[in-house]
Design an enzyme around this catalytic site. Structure first.
Site, short mmCIF file in Angstrom:
data_model
loop_
_atom_site.label_atom_id
_atom_site.label_comp_id
_atom_site.label_asym_id
_atom_site.label_seq_id
_atom_site.Cartn_x
_atom_site.Cartn_y
_atom_site.Cartn_z
N ASP A 30 1.13 -1.20 0.22
CA ASP A 30 0.17 -0.13 0.16
C ASP A 30 1.05 1.19 -0.30
O ASP A 30 1.93 1.68 0.71
CB ASP A 30 -1.05 0.03 1.08
CG ASP A 30 -1.98 1.40 1.20
OD1 ASP A 30 -3.82 0.43 1.11
OD2 ASP A 30 -2.02 2.09 1.30
N ILE A 31 0.47 2.63 -0.69
CA ILE A 31 0.88 3.08 -1.43
C ILE A 31 0.91 4.10 0.58
O ILE A 31 1.73 5.40 0.58
CB ILE A 31 0.59 4.42 -2.13
CG1 ILE A 31 1.59 5.25 -2.63
CG2 ILE A 31 -0.90 5.06 -1.49
CD1 ILE A 31 1.45 5.72 -3.79
N ASN A 87 -12.67 -2.84 3.09
CA ASN A 87 -13.95 -2.28 2.31
C ASN A 87 -15.19 -2.27 1.58
O ASN A 87 -14.50 -2.25 0.32
CB ASN A 87 -13.17 -1.16 2.95
CG ASN A 87 -12.43 -0.41 3.93
OD1 ASN A 87 -12.33 -1.17 4.94
ND2 ASN A 87 -10.72 -0.62 4.09
N GLY A 93 -15.71 3.33 3.82
CA GLY A 93 -14.60 4.38 3.82
C GLY A 93 -14.18 3.64 2.46
O GLY A 93 -12.62 3.99 1.93
N GLN A 94 -14.69 2.86 1.75
CA GLN A 94 -13.52 2.09 0.10
C GLN A 94 -13.55 3.63 -1.22
O GLN A 94 -14.31 4.33 -1.03
CB GLN A 94 -14.66 1.49 -0.87
CG GLN A 94 -13.96 0.46 -2.02
CD GLN A 94 -14.88 -0.26 -2.24
OE1 GLN A 94 -15.93 -0.36 -2.13
NE2 GLN A 94 -14.36 -1.09 -3.66
N HIS A 100 -10.08 -5.01 -3.12
CA HIS A 100 -8.75 -5.28 -2.77
C HIS A 100 -8.82 -6.02 -1.24
O HIS A 100 -9.58 -4.84 -0.31
CB HIS A 100 -8.13 -4.36 -3.11
CG HIS A 100 -9.01 -3.68 -2.68
ND1 HIS A 100 -9.76 -2.74 -3.17
CD2 HIS A 100 -8.55 -2.36 -1.53
CE1 HIS A 100 -10.31 -1.57 -2.38
NE2 HIS A 100 -9.50 -1.05 -1.36
N HIS A 102 -6.73 -6.63 2.25
CA HIS A 102 -5.77 -5.82 2.80
C HIS A 102 -5.28 -6.31 3.87
O HIS A 102 -6.20 -7.50 4.13
CB HIS A 102 -6.28 -4.02 4.09
CG HIS A 102 -6.81 -3.36 2.97
ND1 HIS A 102 -5.80 -2.28 2.91
CD2 HIS A 102 -8.63 -2.65 2.42
CE1 HIS A 102 -6.42 -0.84 2.03
NE2 HIS A 102 -7.96 -1.39 2.13
P1 5GP Z 1 -9.91 1.61 0.45
O1 5GP Z 1 -9.81 2.68 1.12
O2 5GP Z 1 -10.44 1.50 -1.20
O3 5GP Z 1 -10.36 -0.32 0.70
O4 5GP Z 1 -7.83 1.31 -0.09
C1 5GP Z 1 -7.60 1.30 -1.01
C2 5GP Z 1 -5.99 1.45 -0.75
O5 5GP Z 1 -5.66 2.10 -1.56
C3 5GP Z 1 -5.64 2.33 0.77
O6 5GP Z 1 -4.46 1.81 1.25
C4 5GP Z 1 -4.60 3.73 -0.33
O7 5GP Z 1 -3.63 3.59 0.19
C5 5GP Z 1 -4.06 2.56 -1.70
N1 5GP Z 1 -3.70 3.01 -3.05
C6 5GP Z 1 -4.44 4.35 -3.83
N2 5GP Z 1 -3.48 4.70 -4.18
C7 5GP Z 1 -2.77 3.64 -4.58
C8 5GP Z 1 -1.15 3.89 -5.46
O8 5GP Z 1 -1.42 4.13 -6.21
N3 5GP Z 1 -0.61 2.95 -5.34
C9 5GP Z 1 -0.15 1.91 -4.67
N4 5GP Z 1 0.29 0.88 -4.24
N5 5GP Z 1 -1.92 1.60 -3.19
C10 5GP Z 1 -2.66 3.01 -3.26
#
Ligand code: 5GP
Ligand code: ZN
Length: 114
Positions: A30-31, A87, A93-94, A100, A102
């Site tokens: 994750d970034i 999520n 909070g998606q 994906h 986590h």
């Molecule tokens: P969500 O909230 O949708 O479950 O999580 C999305 C996740 O994707 C977040 O934890 C966010 O930090 C990660 N993320 C968003 N953009 C990027 C990216 O460009 N590269 C990587 N490696 N992770 C990302």
């Protein structure tokens, strides 16, 4: 070029630090990590949320959990503990609408989650 951020990571248009790669699944760090280990495990097929899963997809979802198990072991968090999170939609909070999982570990988490 696909519109979806994670489809762009799959296609290589956006770089990511890969942790696992096969014909059906990609995992990358994750970034913006929320724990010492924070890896995202995704199907290469574009599926927006758990709510969009159809019968054949459950095979790949099972494989995603297998990849999570392997990555947890590789990162030495199997015994200490880890969390697996999907999520889904706004209350959860998606942010990225490509399914994906986590994998989070390397610190103590609280319950209930925020
Ligand atoms: P969500 O909230 O949708 O479950 O999580 C999305 C996740 O994707 C977040 O934890 C966010 O930090 C990660 N993320 C968003 N953009 C990027 C990216 O460009 N590269 C990587 N490696 N992770 C990302
Ligand atoms: Zn996608």
């Amino acid at each position: 070029m696909p519109e979806c951020l994670f489809c762009k990571i799959i296609s290589g248009d956006i770089p990511a630090k890969k942790a696992y790669d096969d014909d059906q699944i990609l995992a990358f760090h994750d970034i913006n990590p929320q724990a010492p280990v924070h890896i995202l495990i995704i199907p290469k097929k574009h599926i927006p949320t758990v709510g969009n899963l159809e019968d054949p997809d459950y095979v790949v979802v099972g494989k995603m959990i297998k990849v999570a198990k392997t990555l947890a072991a590789e990162n030495n968090i199997t015994a200490s503990g880890f969390r697996l999170v999907f999520n889904n939609n706004k209350d959860a909070g998606q942010v990225v609408f490509h399914l994906h999982l986590h994998l989070l570990g390397g610190r103590k988490f609280t319950w209930p989650p925020g």
